[in-house]
Design a protein around this motif. Structure first.
Motif, PDB file in Angstrom:
ATOM      1  N   LYS A 178     -43.560  -7.953  36.359  1.00 62.32           N
ATOM      2  CA  LYS A 178     -43.349  -9.036  35.489  1.00 62.32           C
ATOM      3  C   LYS A 178     -43.031 -10.426  36.386  1.00 62.32           C
ATOM      4  N   THR A 179     -42.557 -10.394  37.566  1.00 58.71           N
ATOM      5  CA  THR A 179     -42.163 -11.169  38.609  1.00 58.71           C
ATOM      6  C   THR A 179     -43.461 -11.967  38.952  1.00 58.71           C
ATOM      7  N   PHE A 180     -44.387 -11.034  38.982  1.00 53.72           N
ATOM      8  CA  PHE A 180     -45.740 -11.682  39.386  1.00 53.72           C
ATOM      9  C   PHE A 180     -46.848 -12.473  38.622  1.00 53.72           C
ATOM     10  N   GLU A 181     -45.989 -12.435  37.350  1.00 52.98           N
ATOM     11  CA  GLU A 181     -46.694 -13.602  36.420  1.00 52.98           C
ATOM     12  C   GLU A 181     -46.427 -14.750  36.766  1.00 52.98           C
ATOM     13  N   LYS A 208     -47.437 -15.521  42.495  1.00 53.08           N
ATOM     14  CA  LYS A 208     -48.891 -14.887  42.602  1.00 53.08           C
ATOM     15  C   LYS A 208     -48.514 -14.202  44.344  1.00 53.08           C
ATOM     16  N   TYR A 209     -47.992 -13.118  44.215  1.00 56.34           N
ATOM     17  CA  TYR A 209     -47.935 -12.632  45.739  1.00 56.34           C
ATOM     18  C   TYR A 209     -49.033 -12.581  46.574  1.00 56.34           C
ATOM     19  N   PRO A 210     -49.059 -13.155  47.794  1.00 61.46           N
ATOM     20  CA  PRO A 210     -50.316 -13.403  48.457  1.00 61.46           C
ATOM     21  C   PRO A 210     -50.994 -12.116  49.187  1.00 61.46           C
ATOM     22  N   ASN A 211     -50.178 -11.044  49.243  1.00 56.63           N
ATOM     23  CA  ASN A 211     -50.465  -9.918  50.206  1.00 56.63           C
ATOM     24  C   ASN A 211     -50.784  -9.013  49.517  1.00 56.63           C
ATOM     25  N   GLU A 212     -50.909  -7.500  50.297  1.00 54.43           N
ATOM     26  CA  GLU A 212     -50.992  -6.165  49.347  1.00 54.43           C
ATOM     27  C   GLU A 212     -49.825  -5.820  48.860  1.00 54.43           C
ATOM     28  N   ILE A 266     -38.440 -13.502  45.527  1.00 52.82           N
ATOM     29  CA  ILE A 266     -39.757 -13.134  45.606  1.00 52.82           C
ATOM     30  C   ILE A 266     -40.527 -13.932  46.894  1.00 52.82           C
ATOM     31  N   GLU A 267     -40.095 -15.289  46.937  1.00 57.73           N
ATOM     32  CA  GLU A 267     -40.689 -15.885  47.742  1.00 57.73           C
ATOM     33  C   GLU A 267     -40.378 -15.762  49.161  1.00 57.73           C
ATOM     34  N   SER A 268     -38.879 -15.343  49.430  1.00 59.08           N
ATOM     35  CA  SER A 268     -38.669 -14.921  50.609  1.00 59.08           C
ATOM     36  C   SER A 268     -39.370 -13.491  51.011  1.00 59.08           C
ATOM     37  N   ILE A 269     -39.633 -12.646  50.201  1.00 64.94           N
ATOM     38  CA  ILE A 269     -40.397 -11.401  50.455  1.00 64.94           C
ATOM     39  C   ILE A 269     -41.854 -11.712  51.051  1.00 64.94           C
ATOM     40  N   LEU A 305     -31.011 -15.783  53.649  1.00 61.90           N
ATOM     41  CA  LEU A 305     -32.520 -15.573  53.454  1.00 61.90           C
ATOM     42  C   LEU A 305     -33.244 -15.965  54.697  1.00 61.90           C
ATOM     43  N   LYS A 306     -32.880 -17.107  55.315  1.00 60.30           N
ATOM     44  CA  LYS A 306     -33.544 -17.740  56.403  1.00 60.30           C
ATOM     45  C   LYS A 306     -33.526 -16.829  57.591  1.00 60.30           C
TER      46      LYS A 306
END
Length: 750
Positions: free
Chosen positions: A673-676, A679-683, A649-652, A616-617
């Motif tokens: 459901k992942t976003f519960e 909190k994905y920061p972008n659009e 999701i954090e890597s995305i 991922l890095k």
């Protein structure tokens, strides 16, 4: 003595006969009987090529009209209720409704969810199971194909996807645990094995590739008993348990080797730890010594040396099913001669196995071994491979190369003011239908029947026509349609140094979808701009915003046959710098939105969790290398599809793309459901309809999905788009679906 075996073979045919037959059947141009005739001819030819090339244990039931997991859904009678299955043996109408969706007066239903098969670019259809699920034999496919082979003079080893893999790859529709269905599904597996034994199968192959993943102790504790139950119904038939794509953990190995199965297949190409299990084994071993997922010749002398450690009789095979290899190098006309002699496709891998067998068993095939050794050495020394300027550039990676000028919040404010887009802005993922006239024009141009000038004029007309269609539909951010591109990876590879291409190197991606991966043989760089001409032309035709469309470095890496003489990370970084140069040129030429597609980011994730962080890095850094060159005013998009993103999701988010579009329609927005939790920061643009199905959804369906998404994502950050590119669709269904999509967005704005 050693024996040779296959554990699976390509099914599309040497000239993609299955693809053509399927698509003709779906259009109504050929009957089911004609489709079945083509399938039977393909199966017979596959058995014959294996026999002709010295394979002792030939596989049956590895053929599929669409996908082997879908075949298993049918065999086990696990058809979801919405497909209105009558309970008899599953027919092709029901089969293809699950694969592609259906839109008839009798059945209006979407397709099953699709996702990636482990870490490959093959897609499987996801079984849907529930707590009170019932199973029964509901297809005669494995039995019919075994008998078909037998009647044609071939003794085969039928293959069945194992119960633990089937259950763990399935999804629960009621919150129950799918593995809890093991006791209900095992009696059906025992019945299948018993019937194959009665038909005369000397070997039965049970595929359990899930065994290479990180399994919890509860699952591991079920392995021995499950295998023993299956073996108990096999009678005189021997059971070959196959694992592949990685090594199995010791705790899994202990359970498998303590069971009553007769033989175990271990991948020795990607499963380095599996080599620890080959000494003093109490089982017959099937050793995957030839790479089933790449196209480079095997170093046969090295393999022979390694096999000297195995004292007992054993089987040799490819590391995994050859589904992931092109069909036959003898058909190849495009690869340069110097590179071609470094390669082996599926048929040549059979020949490699036979050379190994003949040499180890009888001391023969010495000339073939000498030729192989010379080709291996030639590749190592070739001047085609190395470019010092490229190697030096990779060493310059630092924070300034990896990071945008400003943080997302600052960029977003600047971009909102510049673009002034409405709430729920609409766009598409990039490609538009590549209809027969487009394919014919490309073929004529390559044959010299259409001059470059005539071909470019044709492409300009198609581009303008597509821009006008999008303007009429009211799409907010438009694309040029990508008519100049044969494939989203192949097109870029053709314009990059270090790549070569095949005329016949097709592999199946899903159903009738076949791709022709480029071959990365050397250091990668970009000699000239690749997409600027068409993006700039498109922007000149409209006052709307045009997105520049690029394929990202990890997807180019994953969807190519990659050189194996340096780390994949190094190759990814080289590709990333090439894409970075293209991004910079697009911005300089007035393109204010640039999409860098990375649908394969999740696909490349190692199967062992301990290896995730390292991958991922460097994969996230590769994307950032390609994107971080632009100013704050330029909006970077990316796209991902058909994968499970929850774990990464954090890597995305770390990609730091301004907008990400993702596939969510087949799963009915379940991914969100992942976003519960995060909190994905972008659009974000969650796909609102499935482009892999010809079915046209209505406006209300899309409104419902967008409303569902808006519960997890601030509507100010939501985009509205299909879940993938529209290349494979026809124009009428495309326009109808996009019309509904735009109407849905407008209704929600109100």
């Amino acid at each position: 003595m050693i024996t040779t075996a296959t554990i699976g073979y390509p099914r599309i045919g040497p000239k993609r006969e299955l693809k053509k037959a399927l698509e003709s059947f779906w259009k109504g141009d050929v009957s089911e009987a004609e489709l079945q005739k083509t399938a039977a001819e393909l199966r017979k030819s596959v058995w014959q090529v294996q026999k002709d090339n010295g394979i002792d244990l030939i596989t049956s039931n590895d053929f599929s009209f669409y996908d082997q997991v879908l075949d298993m859904i049918c065999l086990l009678g696990a058809v979801p209720e919405r497909y209105k299955w009558n309970g008899d043996d599953v027919n092709l109408n029901t089969y293809f409704a699950m694969a592609r969706g259906s839109q008839t007066k009798d059945l209006d239903v979407g397709a099953l969810e699709m996702t990636k098969w482990f870490d490959t670019n093959y897609h499987y259809l996801v079984p849907e199971l529930k707590k009170d699920q019932n199973f029964k034999i509901s297809s005669q496919k494995p039995f019919d194909e075994f008998n078909e082979a037998k009647n044609a003079g071939f003794e085969t080893k039928p293959v069945i996807l194992g119960p633990i893999t089937f259950l763990l790859l399935a999804k629960s529709i009621d919150g129950s645990s799918t593995i809890d269905l093991l006791d209900k599904i095992l009696p059906v597996y025992k019945e299948i094995v018993k019937k194959l034994n009665e038909l005369g199968a000397k070997w039965i192959q049970i595929d359990e590739p899930i065994f290479v993943k990180d399994l919890n102790d509860g699952v591991v504790s079920k392995i021995k008993n499950t295998l023993n139950e299956i073996k108990s119904s096999a009678g005189e038939s021997k059971i070959l348990l196959t694992t592949y794509f990685e090594s199995i953990d010791k705790k899994v190995k202990d359970e498998v080797f303590a069971s009553n199965v007769d033989a175990v297949h271990l991948d020795l190409v990607r499963g380095e730890k599996n080599k620890d299990y080959i000494k003093n084994s109490n089982k017959t071993l099937s050793l995957g010594v030839v790479n089933g997922r790449n196209i480079w010749k095997s170093d046969l002398s090295k393999i022979i040396d390694e096999l000297k450690e195995v004292s007992d009789d054993f089987i040799i095979s490819s590391s995994c099913p050859l589904l992931h290899s092109p069909y036959d190098l003898d058909l190849e006309t495009k690869v340069p001669g110097e590179i071609k002699k470094w390669l082996a496709f599926a048929k040549q891998k059979l020949q490699e196995l036979n050379i190994l067998k003949e040499n180890i068993n009888h001391g023969k095939a010495k000339d073939q071994l000498s030729e192989n050794k010379a080709d291996i050495e030639d590749r190592k020394k070739s001047k085609l491979i190395h470019d010092e300027a490229v190697k030096t550039r990779v060493k310059t990676i630092n924070d300034s190369v990896l990071n945008r000028v400003s943080k997302y919040e600052e960029r977003a404010n600047i971009q909102r003011e510049i673009f002034n887009l409405p709430l729920y802005p609409t766009t598409t993922i990039g490609s538009f239908p590549q209809t027969k006239d487009v394919r014919q024009a490309r073929a004529k141009n390559r044959r010299g029947e259409l001059s470059n000038e005539e071909y470019e004029k044709f492409l300009e007309e198609k581009t303008i026509e597509t821009i006008r269609q999008q303007e009429e539909l009211g799409i907010d951010v438009i694309v040029h349609g990508e008519f100049e591109r044969n494939d989203m990876v192949e097109y870029f590879g053709e314009n990059l140094k270090g790549f070569t291409f095949t005329s016949s190197g097709f592999v199946q991606s899903y159903g009738s979808r076949c791709v022709k991966p480029p071959i990365i043989f050397g250091d990668v760089s970009r000699p000239n701009p690749m997409t600027v001409r068409w993006s700039k032309f498109a922007q000149e035709q409209t006052s709307s915003i045009v997105k520049g469309m690029l394929t990202g470095p990890i997807t180019i890496l994953q969807w190519s046959f990659v050189r194996d003489d340096q780390p994949r990370q190094t190759t990814a970084e080289q590709i990333a710098f090439a894409i970075r140069d293209e991004v910079e040129d697009l911005e300089k030429n007035g393109i204010r939105m640039i999409q860098i597609d990375e649908p394969a980011l999740r696909e490349g994730l190692p199967l062992k969790r301990d290896d995730w962080n390292q991958y991922l890095k460097w994969s996230v850094n590769a994307f950032r290398i390609s994107a971080a060159v632009v100013k704050d005013e330029t909006q970077i998009h990316t796209h991902m599809c058909y994968a499970e993103f929850e774990d990464i999701i954090e890597s995305i988010a770390a990609l730091d793309a301004d907008v990400i579009s993702i596939e969510t329609s087949r799963s009915r927005m379940e991914l969100l459901k992942t976003f519960e939790q995060f909190k994905y920061p972008n659009e974000i643009g969650p796909g609102v309809y499935d482009i892999h199905s010809p079915r046209v959804p209505n406006k209300s369906e899309m409104v419902e999905l967008i409303k569902k998404a808006s519960k997890q994502i601030d509507p100010k950050r939501l985009w509205v788009n299909p879940d993938c590119g529209l290349k494979t669709r026809g124009w009428p269904e495309t326009l109808d679906a996009l019309k509904e999509m735009v109407a849905a967005a407008k209704e929600l704005r109100g």
